[in-house]
Design a protein around this motif. Structure first.
Motif, mmCIF file in Angstrom:
data_model
loop_
_atom_site.group_PDB
_atom_site.id
_atom_site.type_symbol
_atom_site.label_atom_id
_atom_site.label_comp_id
_atom_site.label_asym_id
_atom_site.label_seq_id
_atom_site.Cartn_x
_atom_site.Cartn_y
_atom_site.Cartn_z
ATOM 1 N N UNK A 142 0.835 -1.205 0.000
ATOM 2 C CA UNK A 142 0.000 0.000 0.000
ATOM 3 C C UNK A 142 0.866 1.252 0.000
ATOM 4 N N UNK A 143 1.905 1.251 0.825
ATOM 5 C CA UNK A 143 2.818 2.399 0.869
ATOM 6 C C UNK A 143 3.474 2.641 -0.488
ATOM 7 N N UNK A 144 3.860 1.551 -1.166
ATOM 8 C CA UNK A 144 4.518 1.672 -2.476
ATOM 9 C C UNK A 144 3.574 2.327 -3.480
ATOM 10 N N UNK A 145 2.329 1.829 -3.566
ATOM 11 C CA UNK A 145 1.406 2.384 -4.569
ATOM 12 C C UNK A 145 1.012 3.828 -4.243
ATOM 13 N N UNK A 146 0.924 4.160 -2.957
ATOM 14 C CA UNK A 146 0.643 5.551 -2.575
ATOM 15 C C UNK A 146 1.790 6.465 -2.981
ATOM 16 N N UNK A 147 3.022 5.998 -2.776
ATOM 17 C CA UNK A 147 4.208 6.761 -3.169
ATOM 18 C C UNK A 147 4.245 6.972 -4.685
ATOM 19 N N UNK A 148 3.667 6.016 -5.417
ATOM 20 C CA UNK A 148 3.677 6.100 -6.880
ATOM 21 C C UNK A 148 2.474 6.857 -7.444
ATOM 22 N N UNK A 149 1.667 7.429 -6.522
ATOM 23 C CA UNK A 149 0.607 8.332 -6.968
ATOM 24 C C UNK A 149 -0.803 7.780 -7.002
ATOM 25 N N UNK A 150 -0.985 6.520 -6.599
ATOM 26 C CA UNK A 150 -2.345 5.950 -6.544
ATOM 27 C C UNK A 150 -2.989 6.298 -5.205
ATOM 28 N N UNK A 151 -4.321 6.277 -5.177
ATOM 29 C CA UNK A 151 -5.028 6.590 -3.935
ATOM 30 C C UNK A 151 -5.196 5.357 -3.056
ATOM 31 N N UNK A 152 -5.324 4.179 -3.687
ATOM 32 C CA UNK A 152 -5.501 2.917 -2.955
ATOM 33 C C UNK A 152 -4.819 1.781 -3.717
ATOM 34 N N UNK A 153 -4.643 0.646 -3.045
ATOM 35 C CA UNK A 153 -4.112 -0.549 -3.728
ATOM 36 C C UNK A 153 -5.102 -0.999 -4.794
#
Length: 207
Positions: A189-200
């Motif tokens: 979840x942290x990775x996808x948030x860092x990459x600009x997504x709001x949720x997994x």
């Protein structure tokens, strides 16, 4: 005016700075790796992991990094060298005697942690098949000299921690299991948030 950062953020920043310095001095048999010239991706992946852990573990691991530098040891290089036991066994035979010995207590702790973490990884592979398919394979049997599995990476990573850090980590992981917290999912979840997504879920649906 400098913005005051939390204790946790201060630990993470110091860890990332020291890990990056060690990472820059990791020597590969095939020359410098591409990832060594990508500080942004390095920070995303490492920060995402460290943000899942409490201050006590971060502080202990920071001490490991500081003491390693004082001793003239590169524990990040040791981490990658130990992965070669599975990904490049012939080369590992040549270098294994140069690595610090791991105690039986440490080996057993690593084994217990890996078992729990791989179970978490199996859960998120089932929940987010598209996302996880883009990552590392799960088990060491799928290792190649250029691509290591989650299992192998984890064994290498944990072996670079001190026994104190490992004990704290295992204790925390047991608490997570008791409270139905999946650290592998938190990390993703942290990775996808860092990459600009709001949720997994959003990241999974985008693939």
């Amino acid at each position: 005016m400098e913005i005051e950062v939390s204790k946790k953020e201060s630990f993470i920043r110091q860890i990332l700075k020291r890990e990056w310095e060690f990472f820059q001095n990791v020597h590969h048999t095939e020359g410098r790796a591409e990832c060594q010239d990508n500080p942004q991706e390095f920070e995303i992946m490492r920060r995402s992991q460290w943000e899942t852990l409490p201050d006590e573990i971060l502080e202990s691991y920071l001490e490991d990094l500081i003491l390693a530098k004082h001793r003239g040891e590169n524990i990040v290089q040791d981490k990658y060298a130990r992965m070669m036991k599975y990904s490049a066994p012939k080369e590992y035979e040549v270098i294994k005697n140069y690595l610090p010995e791991i105690s039986q207590e440490k080996k057993e702790l690593i084994q217990k942690i890996v078992k729990i973490y791989l179970h978490w990884e199996e859960e998120i592979i089932e929940k987010y098949p598209k996302l996880t398919a883009k990552g590392r394979p799960l088990h060491s049997k799928y290792d190649t000299p250029n691509y290591t599995s989650i299992e192998t990476y984890l064994k290498g990573e944990l072996s670079s921690y001190s026994i104190k850090t490992l004990k704290l980590y295992y204790e925390y992981i047991q608490n997570c299991v008791s409270n139905n917290i999946n650290l592998a999912e938190n990390n993703l979840e942290n990775i996808v948030l860092e990459k600009g997504y709001k949720t997994i879920e959003e990241a999974e649906e985008s693939l």
